[in-house]
Structures are given as C-alpha cells and as structure tokens.
Design a protein around this motif. Structure first.
Motif, PDB file in Angstrom:
ATOM      1  N   SER A  24     115.443  46.667  69.042  1.00 54.67           N
ATOM      2  CA  SER A  24     114.475  45.681  69.500  1.00 54.67           C
ATOM      3  C   SER A  24     113.085  46.318  69.417  1.00 54.67           C
ATOM      4  CB  SER A  24     114.787  45.258  70.930  1.00 54.67           C
ATOM      5  OG  SER A  24     114.600  46.343  71.811  1.00 54.67           O
ATOM      6  N   LYS A  25     112.063  45.498  69.501  1.00 53.84           N
ATOM      7  CA  LYS A  25     110.700  46.028  69.452  1.00 53.84           C
ATOM      8  C   LYS A  25     110.441  46.960  70.630  1.00 53.84           C
ATOM      9  CE  LYS A  25     108.644  42.350  66.775  1.00 53.84           C
ATOM     10  NZ  LYS A  25     107.572  41.384  66.636  1.00 53.84           N
ATOM     11  N   LYS A  26     110.969  46.600  71.781  1.00 52.59           N
ATOM     12  CA  LYS A  26     110.800  47.428  72.974  1.00 52.59           C
ATOM     13  C   LYS A  26     111.436  48.807  72.764  1.00 52.59           C
ATOM     14  CE  LYS A  26     112.288  47.730  77.764  1.00 52.59           C
ATOM     15  NZ  LYS A  26     113.166  47.159  78.776  1.00 52.59           N
ATOM     16  N   SER A  27     112.650  48.836  72.230  1.00 50.55           N
ATOM     17  CA  SER A  27     113.330  50.102  71.976  1.00 50.55           C
ATOM     18  C   SER A  27     112.579  50.934  70.946  1.00 50.55           C
ATOM     19  CB  SER A  27     114.750  49.861  71.482  1.00 50.55           C
ATOM     20  OG  SER A  27     115.513  49.202  72.441  1.00 50.55           O
ATOM     21  N   SER A  28     112.089  50.295  69.906  1.00 49.07           N
ATOM     22  CA  SER A  28     111.344  51.018  68.872  1.00 49.07           C
ATOM     23  C   SER A  28     110.090  51.659  69.440  1.00 49.07           C
ATOM     24  CB  SER A  28     110.957  50.080  67.733  1.00 49.07           C
ATOM     25  OG  SER A  28     112.099  49.632  67.058  1.00 49.07           O
ATOM     26  N   VAL A  29     109.359  50.907  70.250  1.00 49.34           N
ATOM     27  CA  VAL A  29     108.135  51.448  70.847  1.00 49.34           C
ATOM     28  C   VAL A  29     108.476  52.615  71.768  1.00 49.34           C
ATOM     29  CG1 VAL A  29     106.257  50.918  72.463  1.00 49.34           C
ATOM     30  CG2 VAL A  29     106.802  49.331  70.623  1.00 49.34           C
ATOM     31  N   ILE A  30     109.490  52.453  72.588  1.00 50.28           N
ATOM     32  CA  ILE A  30     109.895  53.530  73.492  1.00 50.28           C
ATOM     33  C   ILE A  30     110.291  54.770  72.699  1.00 50.28           C
ATOM     34  CG2 ILE A  30     111.703  54.248  75.118  1.00 50.28           C
ATOM     35  CD1 ILE A  30     111.619  51.375  76.226  1.00 50.28           C
ATOM     36  N   PHE A  31     111.058  54.592  71.650  1.00 50.01           N
ATOM     37  CA  PHE A  31     111.487  55.734  70.847  1.00 50.01           C
ATOM     38  C   PHE A  31     110.316  56.424  70.159  1.00 50.01           C
ATOM     39  CE2 PHE A  31     116.148  54.249  70.161  1.00 50.01           C
ATOM     40  CZ  PHE A  31     116.468  54.696  71.424  1.00 50.01           C
ATOM     41  N   TYR A  32     109.394  55.664  69.582  1.00 48.65           N
ATOM     42  CA  TYR A  32     108.270  56.286  68.894  1.00 48.65           C
ATOM     43  C   TYR A  32     107.330  56.997  69.869  1.00 48.65           C
ATOM     44  CZ  TYR A  32     109.544  54.464  64.345  1.00 48.65           C
ATOM     45  OH  TYR A  32     110.198  54.218  63.176  1.00 48.65           O
TER      46      TYR A  32
END
Length: 186
Positions: A24-32
């Motif tokens: 999800s976009k939220k997961s991607s942002v958190i990971f980056y």
C-alpha cells in the motif's frame, strides 16, 4: 494471443490486494522513510570514526545512502511478504475468538451471518498480520544491515581507504540484507 483476463468480484480483488506482494502507499512510505534513516546512520560512523568529511564526500555519501536505502526497502518488502502469511496463520485462532466474542457482546437482536463473521475474521487477521509483519521486517532488516555493516567496516575492510571502505561496506551490507531477504527460511 492475449492472456485471458479473469473477472473478479470486488471482495476477491480486495482479498488479492490484501494478501498480494504489492505494498500500500502507506507501507511504501513507511519502508522508504525507515530505509533512508537506517542508511543515513552510518554517515556518523564514517564521519567520526573513519574521519571522512561530510562536505568533501557529499556526492559519495548521497549515492551510497540512496543505493543502500533502495536495497534495504526491497529487503523490507520481501521480509514483510514472507512474514505476513506466517503471522496470519499463527494468529488465526486468537483473532477468530476475538471476533466471535465481540459479535456475541454486540446487540443480540442483530444477528450476524456466518459469512459476515468470516469476513470480519479475515479482515482482522489481515490487519494484525500487516502491522506485525511490517514491524518485524523493519527490525530484522535493520538489525542485519547494521551488524553486517559494522563487521565489514571495522573488521574486513578496516585497512582500506575510508572511501573504498564506505562504498563496499554500505553497498555490500545492503546487498547482503536484500539477498538474505529473498530466502524463505524465516
């Protein structure tokens, strides 16, 4: 010949999305954000311990940090995918008991069908597995990256020039972390 397109219902598409490899976009942002942060931590190490000036080596530091952040975020994604299904399986019975107790406590005049209970269980199990797998993936990958980085920069490449030590340690550590995240032994 064009591949045959499968027609899925909205529920099936949501289910595939929840248990698929895509983030999800939220997961991607958190990971980056986590990946950039953990990739920037070694800047202090190489500035203070190996006496590399930040301004003189800014281009090298930016390139090394970005490459490392990309590889570590790949490791997060791989680890999350592997852990999510295992966590969902382990938490299944507890989640089912939680959902059944909540539905029993709710208004008894409002009957809930078995299908709706199963959907609630699946949704809750996915929610819990998503959160736990994200946290574990970040913790596991960060720990592995930092341990390999410290070992490589202080033991294996300590006699090399600081610039070579930085590039090999950063890229090597993040590459090892990304490589080990592709195995399914966890």
């Amino acid at each position: 010949m064009a591949p045959k397109q499968a027609n899925f219902s909205k529920e099936e598409e949501l289910l595939l999305q929840d248990f698929g490899r895509n983030l999800s976009k939220k997961s991607s942002v958190i990971f980056y954000v986590h990946a950039i942060f953990v990739s920037a931590i070694p800047l202090w190490l190489f500035n203070r311990v190996h006496q590399m000036e930040l301004v003189d080596n800014a281009v090298l530091f930016v390139i090394g940090t970005l490459v490392s952040a990309y590889l570590i975020s790949m490791a997060y994604k791989n680890n999350k995918f592997e852990m999510k299904h295992k966590i969902a399986q382990k938490r299944g019975e507890g989640v089912a008991a939680e959902v059944y107790s909540k539905t029993a406590e709710s208004d008894s005049s409002k009957k809930i069908s078995k299908k709706e209970k199963d959907e609630r269980i699946l949704w809750r199990k996915n929610e819990i597995a998503e959160a736990e797998s994200m946290q574990l993936a970040v913790f596991y990958s960060n720990s592995l990256f930092l341990i390999v980085l410290i070992l490589s920069s202080f033991y294996f490449f300590k006699n090399y020039t600081p610039m070579f030590n930085y590039m090999v340690s950063m890229v090597g550590s993040s590459a090892v972390t990304a490589l080990l995240s592709t195995s399914s032994k966890k």
